[in-house]
Design an enzyme around this catalytic site. Structure first.
Site, PDB file in Angstrom:
ATOM      1  N   SER A   1      -1.636  -3.474   5.858  1.00  0.00           N
ATOM      2  CA  SER A   1      -2.213  -4.599   5.101  1.00  0.00           C
ATOM      3  C   SER A   1      -3.362  -5.206   5.891  1.00  0.00           C
ATOM      4  O   SER A   1      -4.304  -5.758   5.327  1.00  0.00           O
ATOM      5  CB  SER A   1      -1.152  -5.666   4.837  1.00  0.00           C
ATOM      6  OG  SER A   1       0.005  -5.080   4.275  1.00  0.00           O
TER       7      SER A   1
ATOM      8  N   LYS B   1      -2.022   3.362   7.498  1.00  0.00           N
ATOM      9  CA  LYS B   1      -2.183   2.329   6.468  1.00  0.00           C
ATOM     10  C   LYS B   1      -1.553   1.029   6.937  1.00  0.00           C
ATOM     11  O   LYS B   1      -0.481   1.023   7.535  1.00  0.00           O
ATOM     12  CB  LYS B   1      -1.511   2.776   5.167  1.00  0.00           C
ATOM     13  CG  LYS B   1      -2.143   4.034   4.608  1.00  0.00           C
ATOM     14  CD  LYS B   1      -2.284   3.968   3.106  1.00  0.00           C
ATOM     15  CE  LYS B   1      -2.906   5.259   2.617  1.00  0.00           C
ATOM     16  NZ  LYS B   1      -3.637   5.079   1.374  1.00  0.00           N
TER      17      LYS B   1
ATOM     18  N   ILE C   1       2.519   6.628   7.080  1.00  0.00           N
ATOM     19  CA  ILE C   1       1.577   7.096   6.050  1.00  0.00           C
ATOM     20  C   ILE C   1       0.163   6.695   6.487  1.00  0.00           C
ATOM     21  O   ILE C   1      -0.065   5.551   6.897  1.00  0.00           O
ATOM     22  CB  ILE C   1       1.913   6.472   4.673  1.00  0.00           C
ATOM     23  CG1 ILE C   1       3.361   6.787   4.273  1.00  0.00           C
ATOM     24  CG2 ILE C   1       0.924   6.940   3.601  1.00  0.00           C
ATOM     25  CD1 ILE C   1       3.682   8.248   4.061  1.00  0.00           C
TER      26      ILE C   1
ATOM     27  N   HIS D   1       0.858  -1.191   0.000  1.00  0.00           N
ATOM     28  CA  HIS D   1       0.000   0.000   0.000  1.00  0.00           C
ATOM     29  C   HIS D   1       0.895   1.243   0.000  1.00  0.00           C
ATOM     30  O   HIS D   1       2.124   1.121  -0.111  1.00  0.00           O
ATOM     31  CB  HIS D   1      -0.951  -0.036   1.193  1.00  0.00           C
ATOM     32  CG  HIS D   1      -0.271  -0.297   2.518  1.00  0.00           C
ATOM     33  ND1 HIS D   1       0.621   0.588   3.085  1.00  0.00           N
ATOM     34  CD2 HIS D   1      -0.328  -1.363   3.366  1.00  0.00           C
ATOM     35  CE1 HIS D   1       1.056   0.107   4.232  1.00  0.00           C
ATOM     36  NE2 HIS D   1       0.516  -1.091   4.419  1.00  0.00           N
TER      37      HIS D   1
ATOM     38  N   GLY E   1       1.932   3.095   2.268  1.00  0.00           N
ATOM     39  CA  GLY E   1       2.979   3.098   3.296  1.00  0.00           C
ATOM     40  C   GLY E   1       4.248   2.433   2.770  1.00  0.00           C
ATOM     41  O   GLY E   1       5.354   2.991   2.846  1.00  0.00           O
ATOM     42  N   HIS E   2       4.074   1.231   2.204  1.00  0.00           N
ATOM     43  CA  HIS E   2       5.219   0.540   1.592  1.00  0.00           C
ATOM     44  C   HIS E   2       5.804   1.379   0.454  1.00  0.00           C
ATOM     45  O   HIS E   2       7.017   1.473   0.294  1.00  0.00           O
ATOM     46  CB  HIS E   2       4.789  -0.811   1.021  1.00  0.00           C
ATOM     47  CG  HIS E   2       4.200  -1.760   2.020  1.00  0.00           C
ATOM     48  ND1 HIS E   2       2.872  -2.097   2.014  1.00  0.00           N
ATOM     49  CD2 HIS E   2       4.765  -2.456   3.037  1.00  0.00           C
ATOM     50  CE1 HIS E   2       2.632  -2.977   2.986  1.00  0.00           C
ATOM     51  NE2 HIS E   2       3.760  -3.202   3.630  1.00  0.00           N
TER      52      HIS E   2
END
Ligand code: AMP
Length: 306
Positions: A211, A209, A201, A59, A61-62
């Protein structure tokens, strides 16, 4: 292995500071040997390598970690591995969301050069006896309810460092205890890698955020906002001069307890480096929480530095 073509035009490379017009063929590889072959070739050509360890289902963030890595390294490896050794026996290993095709698209667009997507059997020998553990820092916060978690994290991250040999590795402040532990592990075991921490994030409404947010039903999704609201409350109190960490924590707990769907695992204030509990907001203080919303365990935090 799968191959994808991406054209990264006019990308500045960090080590040479010149324009890199070379086409990067993003690859998805499943074996340690292939990763070693590719990354050692890069190093032989004088390129710097960044590593972003993830458990996939990527997402924003990653993506922020990958973007940062792409801006600071000539080549970026994203590992996409749901690491079984960091899940407890009653945790969500089987249910953990996976989507390698979507992950590949995100990585490709972000400019990563390689996804390492190994099977558990590639990463762990059946008779594996060596693990990396880190004392005291693993016993606090998430370590209390997830006793084997950080041993699994430290072991897999050590293995990834040995496989990829990155110059830099990127971790999110979202998992603040993990970041502190990895930094300490790298210092104490002399890993030759620079650890880069990246900010949390959030969704537009404040939810960090994750998963695991996909587990939340629509009512739970609304209830989950209580975590970021508590972070905001605690941060505002600290910023306005409240020096009593216990007072901040108890106000945050009070707020979380107004949400009927929320069940607190912990809310605690600790030293941001040693992860030892603190009573005062002196130095760098990590105020971290884990809260169940229904069956889903979510985490959030802030760091306050005077
Ligand atoms: P995970 O796939 O959950 O293991 O996360 C992989 C990396 O992404 C870890 O370093 C996380 O801290 C980081 N990360 C996950 N979510 C966020 C987020 N919302 N903001 C920043 N970093 C994140």
């Amino acid at each position: 292995s799968l191959r994808m073509n991406i054209h990264l035009k006019y990308r500045k490379t960090s080590s040479t500071n010149c324009i890199d017009l070379k086409e990067i063929n993003m690859k998805i590889v499943k074996t340690i040997e292939e990763v070693r072959n590719i990354t050692s070739q890069w190093r032989a050509e004088g390129m710097s390598v960044g590593l972003v360890p993830t458990m996939g289902f990527l997402h924003e963030g990653h993506k922020s970690l990958i973007d940062r890595a792409v801006s600071e390294n000539d080549r970026v490896v994203v590992s996409d591995f749901v690491n079984p050794t960091q899940f407890g026996p009653s945790e969500d290993l089987e249910a953990y969301p996976r989507d390698i095709n979507r992950d590949a698209e995100l990585c490709e667009k972000a400019g990563a050069a390689l996804i390492f997507d190994p099977e558990p059997s590639e990463m762990y020998y059946d008779d594996c006896e060596a693990y990396v553990n880190i004392n005291s820092l693993s016993d606090e916060l998430c370590g209390k309810s997830r006793p084997i978690h950080f041993k699994g994290v430290c072991t897999v991250v050590s293995k990834l460092f040995n496989i990829v040999k990155p110059d830099r590795a990127y971790f999110g402040q979202k998992d603040a205890q993990q970041l502190a532990i990895i930094k300490r592990m790298v210092r104490d075991l002399n890993f030759d890698v620079q650890i880069v921490g990246c900010p949390i994030i959030r969704e537009a409404d404040g939810l960090a955020k994750s998963s695991r947010n996909t587990y939340l039903g629509s009512e739970e999704r609304k209830a989950a906002l209580i975590l970021s609201k508590a972070v905001k409350l605690g941060e505002d109190m600290a910023k306005s001069g409240e020096n009593d960490a216990e007072k901040i924590v108890s106000k945050m707990k009070e707020l979380i307890n107004t949400e009927p769907m929320a069940r607190i695992d912990y809310v605690e204030a600790v030293d941001a480096i040693s992860i030892k509990p603190v009573k005062k907001m002196d130095g760098a203080v990590l105020v971290a929480m884990a809260v169940y919303i229904g069956k889903t365990r979510l985490i959030d935090n802030f760091i306050f530095e005077k």
